[in-house]
Design a protein around this motif. Structure first.
Motif, short mmCIF file in Angstrom:
data_model
loop_
_atom_site.label_atom_id
_atom_site.label_comp_id
_atom_site.label_asym_id
_atom_site.label_seq_id
_atom_site.Cartn_x
_atom_site.Cartn_y
_atom_site.Cartn_z
N ASP A 91 0.82 -1.21 0.00
CA ASP A 91 0.00 0.00 0.00
C ASP A 91 0.86 1.26 0.00
OD1 ASP A 91 -2.49 -1.21 -0.12
OD2 ASP A 91 -2.64 -1.40 2.05
N LEU A 92 1.93 1.25 0.78
CA LEU A 92 2.77 2.45 0.86
C LEU A 92 3.30 2.83 -0.51
CD1 LEU A 92 4.10 4.55 2.70
CD2 LEU A 92 6.05 2.99 2.94
N ILE A 93 3.77 1.87 -1.28
CA ILE A 93 4.30 2.15 -2.61
C ILE A 93 3.19 2.67 -3.52
CG2 ILE A 93 5.33 1.13 -4.68
CD1 ILE A 93 6.84 -0.78 -2.80
N GLN A 94 2.02 2.04 -3.47
CA GLN A 94 0.91 2.48 -4.32
C GLN A 94 0.52 3.92 -4.01
OE1 GLN A 94 -1.87 -0.97 -5.87
NE2 GLN A 94 -2.05 -0.77 -3.65
N TYR A 95 0.40 4.24 -2.72
CA TYR A 95 -0.03 5.58 -2.35
C TYR A 95 1.04 6.62 -2.65
CZ TYR A 95 -3.84 3.26 0.13
OH TYR A 95 -4.94 2.49 0.44
N MET A 96 2.30 6.26 -2.45
CA MET A 96 3.37 7.23 -2.69
C MET A 96 3.55 7.52 -4.18
SD MET A 96 6.45 6.72 0.03
CE MET A 96 7.19 8.18 -0.70
N LEU A 97 3.37 6.50 -5.00
CA LEU A 97 3.58 6.66 -6.43
C LEU A 97 2.29 6.92 -7.19
CD1 LEU A 97 6.28 3.92 -7.12
CD2 LEU A 97 6.58 6.30 -6.39
N ALA A 98 1.16 6.98 -6.46
CA ALA A 98 -0.15 7.29 -7.05
C ALA A 98 -0.48 6.34 -8.20
CB ALA A 98 -0.19 8.74 -7.54
N ILE A 99 -0.37 5.04 -7.92
CA ILE A 99 -0.70 4.05 -8.94
C ILE A 99 -1.61 2.97 -8.34
CG2 ILE A 99 1.49 4.37 -10.16
CD1 ILE A 99 2.37 1.69 -8.93
N ASP A 100 -2.22 2.20 -9.22
CA ASP A 100 -3.07 1.09 -8.82
C ASP A 100 -2.53 -0.16 -9.52
OD1 ASP A 100 -4.98 -0.77 -8.27
OD2 ASP A 100 -6.68 0.37 -9.03
N ARG A 101 -2.01 -1.11 -8.74
CA ARG A 101 -1.41 -2.30 -9.34
C ARG A 101 -2.42 -3.15 -10.09
NH1 ARG A 101 1.86 -5.83 -5.41
NH2 ARG A 101 0.00 -5.58 -4.14
N SER A 102 -3.71 -2.98 -9.78
CA SER A 102 -4.73 -3.75 -10.48
C SER A 102 -5.11 -3.13 -11.82
CB SER A 102 -5.99 -3.88 -9.60
OG SER A 102 -6.57 -2.61 -9.36
N ASP A 103 -4.60 -1.94 -12.09
CA ASP A 103 -4.88 -1.25 -13.35
C ASP A 103 -3.70 -1.48 -14.30
OD1 ASP A 103 -5.28 0.49 -15.46
OD2 ASP A 103 -6.02 2.13 -14.20
N ASP A 104 -3.93 -2.27 -15.33
CA ASP A 104 -2.85 -2.65 -16.24
C ASP A 104 -2.18 -1.46 -16.92
OD1 ASP A 104 -3.27 -5.29 -15.63
OD2 ASP A 104 -4.57 -5.67 -17.37
N THR A 105 -2.88 -0.35 -17.02
CA THR A 105 -2.31 0.80 -17.72
C THR A 105 -1.23 1.51 -16.90
OG1 THR A 105 -4.03 2.29 -16.88
CG2 THR A 105 -4.45 1.18 -18.99
N VAL A 106 -1.25 1.31 -15.59
CA VAL A 106 -0.25 1.98 -14.74
C VAL A 106 0.51 1.02 -13.84
CG1 VAL A 106 -1.48 4.19 -14.72
CG2 VAL A 106 -2.00 2.47 -12.97
N ALA A 107 0.16 -0.26 -13.86
CA ALA A 107 0.78 -1.23 -12.96
C ALA A 107 2.29 -1.30 -13.15
CB ALA A 107 0.16 -2.61 -13.16
N HIS A 108 2.77 -1.02 -14.36
CA HIS A 108 4.21 -1.10 -14.62
C HIS A 108 4.99 -0.02 -13.88
CE1 HIS A 108 2.77 1.95 -17.45
NE2 HIS A 108 4.01 2.40 -17.51
N LEU A 109 4.30 0.98 -13.36
CA LEU A 109 4.96 2.06 -12.63
C LEU A 109 5.23 1.70 -11.16
CD1 LEU A 109 2.90 5.08 -14.03
CD2 LEU A 109 5.20 4.34 -14.72
N TYR A 110 4.69 0.57 -10.71
CA TYR A 110 4.93 0.10 -9.35
C TYR A 110 6.41 -0.25 -9.22
CZ TYR A 110 4.35 -2.66 -5.08
OH TYR A 110 4.45 -3.17 -3.80
N ASP A 111 7.13 0.49 -8.39
CA ASP A 111 8.58 0.34 -8.35
C ASP A 111 9.11 0.44 -6.92
OD1 ASP A 111 11.28 0.25 -8.84
OD2 ASP A 111 11.41 2.26 -9.70
N PRO A 112 9.43 -0.69 -6.29
CA PRO A 112 9.98 -0.64 -4.92
C PRO A 112 11.36 -0.01 -4.85
CG PRO A 112 10.06 -2.87 -5.79
CD PRO A 112 9.27 -2.07 -6.77
N LEU A 113 12.04 0.15 -6.00
CA LEU A 113 13.35 0.77 -6.02
C LEU A 113 13.29 2.27 -6.31
CD1 LEU A 113 15.70 -1.80 -7.82
CD2 LEU A 113 15.55 -1.28 -5.39
#
Length: 206
Positions: A91-113
């Motif tokens: 959740d922290l990564i999603q909220y900080m990067l303003a993305i939704d991992r369940s949304d294929d159009t932005v899921a690639h932006l999920y980045d723990p690094l």
């Protein structure tokens, strides 16, 4: 929003505490006022059990989840009120990067690094350490063996993960030298290029 239901849940947890060790973890915290409110309701639950003559562990530790950026920024206030912390990285990564991992159009932006994620994690570990309270990490980062040495280098000492990941992570921990991982992690905190960070992580795991 429903204090009566919450008190019922707290009573149930406290009653269960007489049968074994347990901890109470408060999720989705945003500020110290929410912690104070939860602790007040917990005290009401304790008094209710006392009035009913029901035994329970009076020293159940109470912790908070750091999964909202506001909680990470208000950490100094939270550590004064809680016994432990747990960082919910998904959740922290999603909220900080303003993305939704369940949304294929932005899921690639999920980045723990992402540099901001590493900076926040280092801040949480450092602040909790100075306050003398334990902090753990749960979520995919905790079970990702490729990130184990980085997290150790940043200051993490407690991992929470699915049992399937335990053997690999345990072996990586046993084979990690903190003398090497800590300065390497500090160098990664100073890096800003995503590609460079991935190369550094690969070198750390080599």
């Amino acid at each position: 929003t429903e204090p009566r239901r919450f008190i019922t849940q707290l009573r149930a947890m406290l009653r269960a505490s007489r049968y074994g060790r347990m901890k109470i973890l408060i999720p989705m915290l945003m500020n110290a006022a929410e912690v104070d409110q939860a602790l007040q309701l917990l005290e009401q639950a304790r008094r209710s059990l006392d009035d009913d003559g029901i035994a329970y562990d009076r020293n159940v530790p109470v912790g908070g989840m750091v999964e909202i950026p506001a909680a990470a920024l208000a950490l100094g206030l939270l550590t004064k009120r809680l016994d432990f912390l747990s960082v919910g990285t998904n959740d922290l990564i999603q909220y900080m990067l303003a993305i939704d991992r369940s949304d294929d159009t932005v899921a690639h932006l999920y980045d723990p690094l992402h540099p901001a994620i590493l900076a926040v994690l280092a801040h949480v570990f450092r602040t909790a350490g100075k306050a003398g309270i334990p902090v753990s990490v749960c979520g995919e980062m905790a079970g990702d063996v490729a990130l184990t040495r980085l997290l150790l280098g940043l200051g993490l000492r407690q991992f929470s993960m699915h049992s399937a990941h335990l053997p690999d992570v345990k072996q990586r921990v046993l084979k990690t030298s903190l003398a090497d991982a800590v300065p390497f992690a500090r160098r990664m905190l100073r890096a800003t290029d995503p590609g460079r960070l991935q190369l550094m992580l690969d070198k750390l795991n080599a």
